[in-house]
Scaffold this motif. Structure first.
Motif, mmCIF file in Angstrom:
data_model
loop_
_atom_site.group_PDB
_atom_site.id
_atom_site.type_symbol
_atom_site.label_atom_id
_atom_site.label_comp_id
_atom_site.label_asym_id
_atom_site.label_seq_id
_atom_site.Cartn_x
_atom_site.Cartn_y
_atom_site.Cartn_z
ATOM 1 N N MET A 1 0.848 -1.192 0.000
ATOM 2 C CA MET A 1 0.000 0.000 0.000
ATOM 3 C C MET A 1 0.888 1.248 0.000
ATOM 4 O O MET A 1 1.845 1.350 0.749
ATOM 5 N N ALA A 2 0.582 2.187 -0.880
ATOM 6 C CA ALA A 2 1.380 3.416 -0.951
ATOM 7 C C ALA A 2 1.235 4.218 0.333
ATOM 8 O O ALA A 2 0.167 4.303 0.930
ATOM 9 N N ILE A 3 2.335 4.803 0.762
ATOM 10 C CA ILE A 3 2.322 5.612 1.977
ATOM 11 C C ILE A 3 1.633 6.939 1.689
ATOM 12 O O ILE A 3 1.865 7.558 0.657
ATOM 13 N N ALA A 4 0.780 7.372 2.574
ATOM 14 C CA ALA A 4 0.042 8.612 2.380
ATOM 15 C C ALA A 4 0.994 9.797 2.293
ATOM 16 O O ALA A 4 2.079 9.783 2.876
ATOM 17 N N LYS A 5 0.558 10.813 1.560
ATOM 18 C CA LYS A 5 1.413 11.987 1.371
ATOM 19 C C LYS A 5 1.748 12.660 2.696
ATOM 20 O O LYS A 5 2.872 13.122 2.902
ATOM 21 N N ALA A 6 0.765 12.724 3.610
ATOM 22 C CA ALA A 6 1.022 13.363 4.897
ATOM 23 C C ALA A 6 2.154 12.670 5.643
ATOM 24 O O ALA A 6 3.018 13.319 6.249
ATOM 25 N N GLU A 7 2.162 11.336 5.587
ATOM 26 C CA GLU A 7 3.229 10.585 6.259
ATOM 27 C C GLU A 7 4.569 10.826 5.567
ATOM 28 O O GLU A 7 5.611 10.915 6.223
ATOM 29 N N ARG A 8 4.538 10.942 4.247
ATOM 30 C CA ARG A 8 5.778 11.194 3.499
ATOM 31 C C ARG A 8 6.358 12.561 3.838
ATOM 32 O O ARG A 8 7.567 12.713 4.050
ATOM 33 N N LEU A 9 5.486 13.568 3.917
ATOM 34 C CA LEU A 9 5.949 14.908 4.282
ATOM 35 C C LEU A 9 6.496 14.926 5.706
ATOM 36 O O LEU A 9 7.499 15.589 5.988
ATOM 37 N N MET A 10 5.829 14.212 6.602
ATOM 38 C CA MET A 10 6.313 14.148 7.977
ATOM 39 C C MET A 10 7.688 13.496 8.040
ATOM 40 O O MET A 10 8.581 13.968 8.771
ATOM 41 N N SER A 11 7.882 12.421 7.282
ATOM 42 C CA SER A 11 9.184 11.749 7.268
ATOM 43 C C SER A 11 10.273 12.674 6.746
ATOM 44 O O SER A 11 11.377 12.737 7.308
ATOM 45 N N LEU A 12 9.978 13.409 5.686
ATOM 46 C CA LEU A 12 10.963 14.339 5.135
ATOM 47 C C LEU A 12 11.271 15.455 6.125
ATOM 48 O O LEU A 12 12.438 15.825 6.319
ATOM 49 N N ALA A 13 10.233 15.996 6.775
ATOM 50 C CA ALA A 13 10.451 17.064 7.744
ATOM 51 C C ALA A 13 11.313 16.584 8.908
ATOM 52 O O ALA A 13 12.219 17.295 9.367
ATOM 53 N N LEU A 14 11.059 15.378 9.396
ATOM 54 C CA LEU A 14 11.845 14.847 10.513
ATOM 55 C C LEU A 14 13.293 14.634 10.117
ATOM 56 O O LEU A 14 14.217 14.887 10.909
ATOM 57 N N CYS A 15 13.524 14.168 8.892
ATOM 58 C CA CYS A 15 14.899 13.978 8.425
ATOM 59 C C CYS A 15 15.643 15.314 8.351
ATOM 60 O O CYS A 15 16.790 15.428 8.793
ATOM 61 N N LEU A 16 14.983 16.326 7.821
ATOM 62 C CA LEU A 16 15.633 17.628 7.656
ATOM 63 C C LEU A 16 15.843 18.314 9.002
ATOM 64 O O LEU A 16 16.826 19.035 9.185
ATOM 65 N N LEU A 17 14.915 18.110 9.936
ATOM 66 C CA LEU A 17 15.060 18.725 11.256
ATOM 67 C C LEU A 17 16.037 17.967 12.159
ATOM 68 O O LEU A 17 16.633 18.545 13.066
ATOM 69 N N GLY A 18 16.182 16.673 11.900
ATOM 70 C CA GLY A 18 17.003 15.857 12.784
ATOM 71 C C GLY A 18 18.464 15.766 12.411
ATOM 72 O O GLY A 18 19.250 15.173 13.156
ATOM 73 N N THR A 19 18.853 16.336 11.285
ATOM 74 C CA THR A 19 20.244 16.230 10.862
ATOM 75 C C THR A 19 21.063 17.435 11.313
ATOM 76 O O THR A 19 20.541 18.539 11.438
ATOM 77 N N ARG A 20 22.341 17.196 11.577
ATOM 78 C CA ARG A 20 23.252 18.286 11.935
ATOM 79 C C ARG A 20 24.027 18.797 10.727
ATOM 80 O O ARG A 20 24.712 19.821 10.822
ATOM 81 N N ARG A 21 23.939 18.076 9.640
ATOM 82 C CA ARG A 21 24.620 18.495 8.412
ATOM 83 C C ARG A 21 23.638 18.386 7.254
ATOM 84 O O ARG A 21 22.645 17.647 7.336
ATOM 85 N N PRO A 22 23.874 19.084 6.170
ATOM 86 C CA PRO A 22 22.973 18.989 5.019
ATOM 87 C C PRO A 22 22.930 17.574 4.460
ATOM 88 O O PRO A 22 23.966 16.909 4.356
ATOM 89 N N LEU A 23 21.745 17.112 4.119
ATOM 90 C CA LEU A 23 21.563 15.789 3.520
ATOM 91 C C LEU A 23 21.307 15.934 2.026
ATOM 92 O O LEU A 23 20.528 16.789 1.596
ATOM 93 N N THR A 24 21.964 15.121 1.245
ATOM 94 C CA THR A 24 21.771 15.157 -0.195
ATOM 95 C C THR A 24 20.469 14.449 -0.565
ATOM 96 O O THR A 24 19.890 13.707 0.244
ATOM 97 N N LYS A 25 20.048 14.646 -1.809
ATOM 98 C CA LYS A 25 18.844 13.964 -2.269
ATOM 99 C C LYS A 25 19.028 12.453 -2.229
ATOM 100 O O LYS A 25 18.093 11.709 -1.932
ATOM 101 N N GLY A 26 20.233 12.009 -2.540
ATOM 102 C CA GLY A 26 20.488 10.574 -2.503
ATOM 103 C C GLY A 26 20.345 10.004 -1.112
ATOM 104 O O GLY A 26 19.787 8.909 -0.925
#
Length: 330
Positions: A1-26
């Motif tokens: 089952m495809a992950i809902a967009k809201a969950e995808r946005l939340m995952s991306l936001a948590l990754c960007l907020l939780g890192t101490r260095r810039p993360l690449t697209k890869g």
């Protein structure tokens, strides 16, 4: 089952907020499950020269990044020493200042949240209060507990309320069928919505009627069928302050220009009696009322049917008769 967009946005936001260095697209692509699923579901060729999987991920990532920015997340773009672009959301840039409320302010917020218990805003209002209480907001309801038997409510039963509220917020043109008080069949209206307001137990929309080229007010209970929104630009400027109640009062006959004399059957027409400046018992089960007379009063009187007879002025009597005949013809 495809992950809902809201969950995808939340995952991306948590990754960007939780890192101490810039993360690449890869790196983001390998950390968020929805991006992996999007790549594995892709097929066919890409015009950009990239593989279909890369093309699907890039399009999804760019949309998600812009959606998060529209929601208020500050995302920085950083060029790495190797020339590869990285992304991060610094916590200090995305942290709100401390919220301090006294007991009266907390009481006002609690009361406002209870108002929307029957509307789409109920969930958002309740969630906001829970977050504020977790942050230390005083429990304002304790201030009034046991001191009042009344509780504020604004009922929202019309199906048109939610789509109109969203359209007014997003500045989107709406199309709906509207039945006037004196009409047997609804007519299509194309409106640029400005604001909604509750007045005397009814919800009203005020906006720009594109077909008539003028400001108009619509009672939501007279909207039939679905409200359809259109991605069209507004053609009329939106006023800085939309006085919905003043406009509604004018169209509903509240802005009086004279006095009308009407007969009302005993035991009926209580809203009319509440507005009467004088009341006389005529006997035979009828009362005579003197009420303020202004634009739109004829439409209101028609709603009382055979329980109301207009004595004067003559033009008001004629307007009411015309409306009743139109309804009778169907």
């Amino acid at each position: 089952m495809a992950i809902a967009k809201a969950e995808r946005l939340m995952s991306l936001a948590l990754c960007l907020l939780g890192t101490r260095r810039p993360l690449t697209k890869g790196e983001l692509r390998g950390s968020i499950e929805a991006y992996i699923e999007a790549g594995s579901a892709s097929s066919g060729a890409s015009d950009s020269g990239e593989s279909p999987k890369d093309d699907a991920f890039n399009r999804m990532f760019e949309r998600d990044k812009e959606d998060l920015r529209e929601l208020g997340l500050i995302i920085e773009t950083v060029e790495g020493v190797d020339g590869e672009t990285g992304y991060l959301a610094r916590r200090d840039s995305n942290r709100l200042p401390p919220i301090t409320l006294d007991i009266e302010e907390a009481a006002a917020l609690g009361l406002a949240a209870k108002v929307w218990q029957q509307a789409r805003l109920a969930g958002a209002a309740s969630g906001a209060l829970q977050k504020l209480r977790a942050a230390g907001m005083p429990l304002a309801e304790d201030l009034y507990e046991g001191q009042s038997a009344l509780e504020t409510r604004i009922p929202v039963h019309e199906a048109a309320f939610e789509p109109l509220m969203l359209a007014a917020r997003d500045r989107r043109v709406v199309v709906f069928d509207y039945r006037k008080a004196n009409a047997a069949r609804p007519e299509q209206r194309k409106v640029e919505p400005w604001a909604l307001e509750c007045w005397r137990g009814h919800w009203y929309l005020v906006g720009w009627d594109r077909d008539r080229g003028a400001e108009r007010v619509f009672r939501l209970s007279r909207i039939t069928g679905k409200v359809r929104s259109r991605a069209l630009p507004y053609t009329a400027p939106v006023p800085d302050h939309v006085t919905v109640r003043t406009t509604v009062e004018s169209w509903a006959g509240e802005t009086a220009t004279g006095t009308a004399r009407i007969k009302v059957r005993a035991g009926h027409g209580y809203p009319l009696r509440a507005r009467a400046v004088a009341t006389h018992d005529l006997g035979d089960g009828w009362d005579e009322l003197e009420i303020p007379y202004g634009h739109g009063l004829d439409a209101w009187l028609v709603e009382f049917g055979a329980d109301v007879l207009v004595l004067e002025p003559a033009e008001l009597r004629a307007d009411v008769i015309d409306r009743l005949r139109a309804v009778a013809k169907g």
